[in-house]
Design a protein around this motif. Structure first.
Motif, PDB file in Angstrom:
ATOM      1  N   UNK A 169       0.903  -1.201  -0.006  1.00 45.24           N
ATOM      2  CA  UNK A 169      -0.114   0.319  -0.036  1.00 45.24           C
ATOM      3  C   UNK A 169       0.735   1.137   0.012  1.00 45.24           C
ATOM      4  N   UNK A 170       2.004   1.111   0.546  1.00 48.05           N
ATOM      5  CA  UNK A 170       2.901   2.336   0.304  1.00 48.05           C
ATOM      6  C   UNK A 170       3.404   2.507  -1.190  1.00 48.05           C
ATOM      7  N   UNK A 171       3.360   1.564  -1.682  1.00 44.54           N
ATOM      8  CA  UNK A 171       3.921   1.704  -3.064  1.00 44.54           C
ATOM      9  C   UNK A 171       2.736   1.999  -4.188  1.00 44.54           C
ATOM     10  N   UNK A 172       1.504   1.717  -3.847  1.00 43.81           N
ATOM     11  CA  UNK A 172       0.259   1.797  -4.565  1.00 43.81           C
ATOM     12  C   UNK A 172      -0.551   2.963  -4.157  1.00 43.81           C
ATOM     13  N   UNK A 281      -7.441  -4.234  -7.052  1.00 37.05           N
ATOM     14  CA  UNK A 281      -6.165  -3.541  -6.906  1.00 37.05           C
ATOM     15  C   UNK A 281      -4.904  -4.460  -7.340  1.00 37.05           C
ATOM     16  N   UNK A 282      -5.488  -5.710  -7.756  1.00 37.74           N
ATOM     17  CA  UNK A 282      -4.462  -6.495  -8.215  1.00 37.74           C
ATOM     18  C   UNK A 282      -4.955  -7.156  -9.538  1.00 37.74           C
ATOM     19  N   UNK A 287      -6.758 -12.473  -5.454  1.00 32.81           N
ATOM     20  CA  UNK A 287      -5.809 -11.837  -4.491  1.00 32.81           C
ATOM     21  C   UNK A 287      -6.101 -10.224  -4.100  1.00 32.81           C
ATOM     22  N   UNK A 288      -5.724  -9.887  -2.878  1.00 35.15           N
ATOM     23  CA  UNK A 288      -6.044  -8.631  -2.576  1.00 35.15           C
ATOM     24  C   UNK A 288      -7.516  -8.128  -2.476  1.00 35.15           C
ATOM     25  N   UNK A 289      -8.340  -9.022  -2.019  1.00 35.61           N
ATOM     26  CA  UNK A 289      -9.687  -8.904  -2.117  1.00 35.61           C
ATOM     27  C   UNK A 289     -10.302  -7.866  -1.035  1.00 35.61           C
ATOM     28  N   UNK A 290     -10.798  -6.544  -1.521  1.00 39.66           N
ATOM     29  CA  UNK A 290     -10.938  -5.404  -0.583  1.00 39.66           C
ATOM     30  C   UNK A 290     -12.475  -5.206  -0.419  1.00 39.66           C
TER      31      UNK A 290
END
Length: 358
Positions: A169-172, A281-282, A287-290
């Motif tokens: 999350x810091x990157x995206x 987001x992916x 993966x990375x289910x929000x």
């Protein structure tokens, strides 16, 4: 089935003011309880109108009296629409009632939607769910800035889920990301926590009594060890449990193997949380289910460890069961109804006549 205590709590909840109920149980619970009230508002007047107008109209006809020789007709059927003659003008009463009931239902649904929307607006503008003190300005609630992230992949180079979430999350989301909290597996300390609570209750009990004459030994089953009052005994046991819990917590927090593939990610703005929760987001959709984070009081922590794949299979299984229930429910109902009507059963199965007459 609900227990008596649950039924009493539901009745008390219905008697509470909505503002207090929202503050105590949350907005979703209050809206859920309003469904019962809405059902009473819809079906209560409808039932009264049916009894006063439709039942006399149906009973005033004599169609079933001529068919009673060929069909098995009960007395209650005379009050149904089947007693109305074909092409009778009395059907216009039924048509008019259908329009009336439809209008009444739509009106109540519109009013209910308006009420719930107003409640939600006041809830968002309130502090701690107190809608009576809402001043019209949007108040910060933690769940509005937080996103629930599930099925987090484990990095091969670093098995720590926490570092994986932070780096991702810091990157995206470099300008919107604030912090995160990973969900840990704490099954190993559940029993200790419950035991700690029970010891705390016993300490409160004996401290309120103020009676130091009752004593026991600190060893096994109170048969060995030094003599202590019950208050001193539970104080010592509580201190020992606190030390064990502290070590267990440190071990869990430091061990990557205790981290679930689930985390709560907090953003600096509502906009950032909303964008993250509503977008993929992916590249891998599994993966990375929000999703939007629920209210803290609505979180069922033990369910956070269930994988999304397992949830999908459970939903499919429930859908299949529901489809089977809806598709084949008439078979057992018809069977039970045939057994309930002895005259129809005697005609359908004459060999059972001795049993029926007996």
């Amino acid at each position: 089935m609900y227990s008596s205590s649950q039924q009493i709590s539901q009745l008390l909840a219905l008697k509470m003011k909505e503002s207090k109920l929202i503050k105590h149980a949350g907005l979703d619970s209050t809206v859920f309880l309003r469904i019962y009230i809405l059902g009473l508002k819809i079906f209560g007047p409808t039932t009264i109108v049916v009894i006063l107008f439709l039942v006399p109209v149906n009973a005033s006809d004599v169609t079933l009296s001529f068919l009673s020789k060929d069909l098995v007709v009960s007395e209650i059927d005379n009050f149904s629409i089947s007693n109305v003659s074909p092409r009778s003008t009395k059907f216009f009463v039924h048509i008019g009632m259908e329009y009336l009931f439809t209008f009444w239902t739509c009106l109540l649904l519109y009013k209910e939607y308006e009420t719930v929307t107003s409640m939600r607006s006041k809830f968002l503008a309130s502090r701690d769910g107190d809608i009576e003190e809402a001043n019209g300005r949007l108040t910060n609630h933690p769940e509005q800035f937080t996103v629930l992230v599930r099925n987090i992949p484990r990095d091969s180079s670093d098995k720590s889920v926490s570092k994986t979430v932070g780096n991702y999350f810091k990157e995206n989301y470099p300008h919107e990301y604030l912090c995160h909290h990973v969900v840990y597996d704490v099954k190993s300390i559940v029993k200790l926590v419950k035991k700690r609570h029970s010891f705390g209750n016993m300490m409160d009990r004996y401290s309120k009594k103020g009676n130091d004459t009752l004593s026991r030994r600190s060893g096994f089953l109170g048969l060995f060890g030094k003599q202590q009052t019950y208050l001193e005994y539970y104080q010592d046991q509580t201190e020992k449990l606190d030390k064990k819990l502290k070590k267990k917590r440190e071990k869990i927090l430091e061990g990557p193997e205790y981290m679930h593939a689930t985390a709560f990610v907090t953003f600096k703005t509502r906009w950032g949380a909303a964008v993250c929760a509503q977008t993929q987001i992916d590249q891998n959709p599994l993966l990375w289910l929000t999703s939007r984070a629920p209210e803290p009081r609505d979180i069922e922590w033990k369910n956070l460890s269930i994988s999304p794949l397992s949830i999908t299979f459970r939903r499919i299984f429930i859908a299949i069961l529901l489809f089977a229930l809806i598709s084949f429910y008439m078979i057992p109902i018809a069977f039970v109804q045939s057994l309930a009507n002895l005259e129809g059963l005697e005609k359908a199965a004459p060999f059972l006549r001795p049993l029926i007459e007996w």
